[in-house]
Design an enzyme around this catalytic site. Structure first.
Site, PDB file in Angstrom:
ATOM      1  CB  SER A   1      -0.963  -0.091   1.234  1.00  0.00           C
ATOM      2  OG  SER A   1      -1.472   1.302   1.455  1.00  0.00           O
TER       3      SER A   1
ATOM      4  CE1 TYR B   1      -4.458  -1.899   5.245  1.00  0.00           C
ATOM      5  CE2 TYR B   1      -3.170   0.024   4.618  1.00  0.00           C
ATOM      6  CZ  TYR B   1      -3.971  -0.953   4.167  1.00  0.00           C
ATOM      7  OH  TYR B   1      -4.118  -0.994   2.839  1.00  0.00           O
TER       8      TYR B   1
HETATM    9  P1  NAD Z   1     -11.469  -5.945   0.255  1.00  0.00           P
HETATM   10  O1  NAD Z   1     -11.883  -5.981   1.557  1.00  0.00           O
HETATM   11  O2  NAD Z   1     -12.344  -5.662  -0.848  1.00  0.00           O
HETATM   12  O3  NAD Z   1     -10.882  -7.512  -0.180  1.00  0.00           O
HETATM   13  C1  NAD Z   1     -10.197  -8.088   1.021  1.00  0.00           C
HETATM   14  C2  NAD Z   1     -10.049  -9.759   0.769  1.00  0.00           C
HETATM   15  O4  NAD Z   1      -9.178 -10.278   1.826  1.00  0.00           O
HETATM   16  C3  NAD Z   1     -11.627 -10.286   0.867  1.00  0.00           C
HETATM   17  O5  NAD Z   1     -11.259 -11.217  -0.270  1.00  0.00           O
HETATM   18  C4  NAD Z   1     -11.393 -10.942   2.290  1.00  0.00           C
HETATM   19  O6  NAD Z   1     -12.200 -11.998   2.377  1.00  0.00           O
HETATM   20  C5  NAD Z   1     -10.105 -11.262   2.122  1.00  0.00           C
HETATM   21  N1  NAD Z   1      -9.601 -11.411   3.622  1.00  0.00           N
HETATM   22  C6  NAD Z   1      -9.675 -10.732   4.791  1.00  0.00           C
HETATM   23  N2  NAD Z   1      -9.371 -11.278   5.675  1.00  0.00           N
HETATM   24  C7  NAD Z   1      -9.091 -12.596   5.469  1.00  0.00           C
HETATM   25  C8  NAD Z   1      -8.528 -13.751   6.225  1.00  0.00           C
HETATM   26  N3  NAD Z   1      -8.307 -13.579   7.707  1.00  0.00           N
HETATM   27  N4  NAD Z   1      -8.336 -14.712   5.577  1.00  0.00           N
HETATM   28  C9  NAD Z   1      -8.674 -14.886   4.379  1.00  0.00           C
HETATM   29  N5  NAD Z   1      -9.017 -13.918   3.420  1.00  0.00           N
HETATM   30  C10 NAD Z   1      -8.988 -12.764   4.019  1.00  0.00           C
HETATM   31  O7  NAD Z   1     -10.260  -4.949   0.106  1.00  0.00           O
HETATM   32  P2  NAD Z   1      -9.227  -4.548  -1.110  1.00  0.00           P
HETATM   33  O8  NAD Z   1      -9.248  -3.112  -1.064  1.00  0.00           O
HETATM   34  O9  NAD Z   1      -9.464  -5.345  -2.330  1.00  0.00           O
HETATM   35  O10 NAD Z   1      -7.875  -5.095  -0.340  1.00  0.00           O
HETATM   36  C11 NAD Z   1      -6.913  -5.964  -0.972  1.00  0.00           C
HETATM   37  C12 NAD Z   1      -5.374  -5.660  -0.527  1.00  0.00           C
HETATM   38  O11 NAD Z   1      -5.249  -4.360  -0.952  1.00  0.00           O
HETATM   39  C13 NAD Z   1      -5.406  -5.452   0.884  1.00  0.00           C
HETATM   40  O12 NAD Z   1      -4.121  -6.024   1.113  1.00  0.00           O
HETATM   41  C14 NAD Z   1      -5.214  -3.917   1.278  1.00  0.00           C
HETATM   42  O13 NAD Z   1      -4.491  -3.593   2.140  1.00  0.00           O
HETATM   43  C15 NAD Z   1      -4.620  -3.569  -0.275  1.00  0.00           C
HETATM   44  N6  NAD Z   1      -4.746  -2.178  -0.621  1.00  0.00           N
HETATM   45  C16 NAD Z   1      -5.945  -1.695  -0.699  1.00  0.00           C
HETATM   46  C17 NAD Z   1      -6.203  -0.130  -1.120  1.00  0.00           C
HETATM   47  C18 NAD Z   1      -7.598   0.445  -1.390  1.00  0.00           C
HETATM   48  O14 NAD Z   1      -7.517   1.321  -1.534  1.00  0.00           O
HETATM   49  N7  NAD Z   1      -8.217  -0.500  -1.411  1.00  0.00           N
HETATM   50  C19 NAD Z   1      -5.085   0.627  -1.256  1.00  0.00           C
HETATM   51  C20 NAD Z   1      -3.808  -0.033  -0.926  1.00  0.00           C
HETATM   52  C21 NAD Z   1      -3.487  -1.375  -0.711  1.00  0.00           C
END
Ligand code: NAD
Length: 272
Positions: A146, A159
């Site tokens: 991130s 985080y």
């Molecule tokens: P999201 O909530 O849409 O997806 C998260 C996924 O992780 C889901 O499939 C959820 O079921 C799974 N998950 C969570 N806890 C879990 C566990 N204990 N065991 C198995 N699966 C688990 O979120 P997203 O925004 O798509 O995030 C995906 C990644 O991208 C994350 O690592 C997040 O930190 C990173 N990220 C997101 C953003 C953003 O702006 N959305 C920015 C930077 C980084």
């Protein structure tokens, strides 16, 4: 016509929604056998699998129940996939969670959960796949870190700590494998519109008594000069680049690609 990932087996963690789902769709479209995990209702999981399946010419999509906070479950998951498919060629460590509170108010169990799911899981999954990748002298590990792996924000102690750890774990993994055909990169997205971010927007709207649309603008103005969310598909495209022949030496090169002033999306230079 040959596709980029024909014959490859890929694991994408946390692919039942958001960025992980888009990445899994992208890999399936390029011919990979894709194994995902992720939480959600039976229906949500079935819908995610169907979306990926629709992009997969060969129908090689599988979901497994794994709690990424649990090291034993992660090891068993990797063992089972390797046994069934013969290899894990690609690992995308994407699963992640968020909680927002000041340090002194941060629930201790939330700290433990975020460190476990966002950081320790990356270590455990990487450690589990590396032996096979080394034997086959092929492996691609991509960590979805991130912008919070590079800079901090208020109220995100766990985080920010976890994502900084992921960026540095990426560098160590890249260095340890620099002389093999095994690469490790991190992608550090800025805001991507997914359920994880939607929850934060709703919390801002509630605490500040403003509309969801104003809360969304507030969030973007804080760190995103383009004032638009990155699309999950754009992150998937970055992953596909790192899996391509052009990306094969990327974790050892000295260039930054995709640099933006706010680090909206950086291929983090690793291995040095
Ligand atoms: P999201 O909530 O849409 O997806 C998260 C996924 O992780 C889901 O499939 C959820 O079921 C799974 N998950 C969570 N806890 C879990 C566990 N204990 N065991 C198995 N699966 C688990 O979120 P997203 O925004 O798509 O995030 C995906 C990644 O991208 C994350 O690592 C997040 O930190 C990173 N990220 C997101 C953003 C953003 O702006 N959305 C920015 C930077 C980084």
């Amino acid at each position: 016509m040959a596709r980029q990932l024909d014959g490859k087996t890929a694991i994408v963690t946390g692919a039942t929604s958001g960025i992980g789902l888009a990445i899994a769709e992208g890999l399936a479209a390029e011919g990979a056998t894709v194994v995902i995990n992720g939480l959600g209702t039976q229906q949500a999981i079935a819908e995610a699998v169907e979306r990926i399946q629709n992009r997969s010419p060969d129908g090689g999509v599988h979901h497994r129940e794994v709690d990424m906070r649990n090291p034993d479950e992660i090891q068993a998951y990797m063992n089972a996939v390797e046994e069934k498919h013969g290899a894990i060629d690609i690992l995308v460590n994407n699963a992640g969670i968020q909680h927002v509170d000041q340090v002194e108010d941060f629930p201790r169990e939330k700290w433990d959960d975020i460190i476990a799911a966002n950081l320790s899981a990356v270590f455990h999954a990487t450690a589990a796949v590396l032996p096979g990748m080394k034997v086959r002298d092929f492996g691609r590990i991509i960590n979805i870190a991130s912008v919070h792996g590079l800079v901090a924000s208020l109220n995100k102690a766990a985080y920010v700590s976890a994502k900084h750890g992921v960026v540095d774990l990426t560098k160590v993994t890249a260095l340890e494998n620099a002389e093999r055909n095994v690469t490790c990169n991190a992608i550090c997205p800025g805001w991507v519109f997914t359920p994880l971010v939607e929850a934060q927007i709703e919390k801002i709207a509630q605490t500040e008594g403003i509309s969801v649309s104003d809360a969304s603008d507030t969030l973007l103005r804080e760190k995103e000069p383009t004032l638009r969310f990155t699309k999950a598909e754009e992150i998937a495209a970055a992953v596909l680049f790192l899996l391509s022949a052009a990306g094969a030496n990327h974790d050892r090169q000295l260039s930054y690609i995709g640099w933006r002033m706010d680090c909206a999306m950086i291929f983090r230079r690793t291995g040095c």
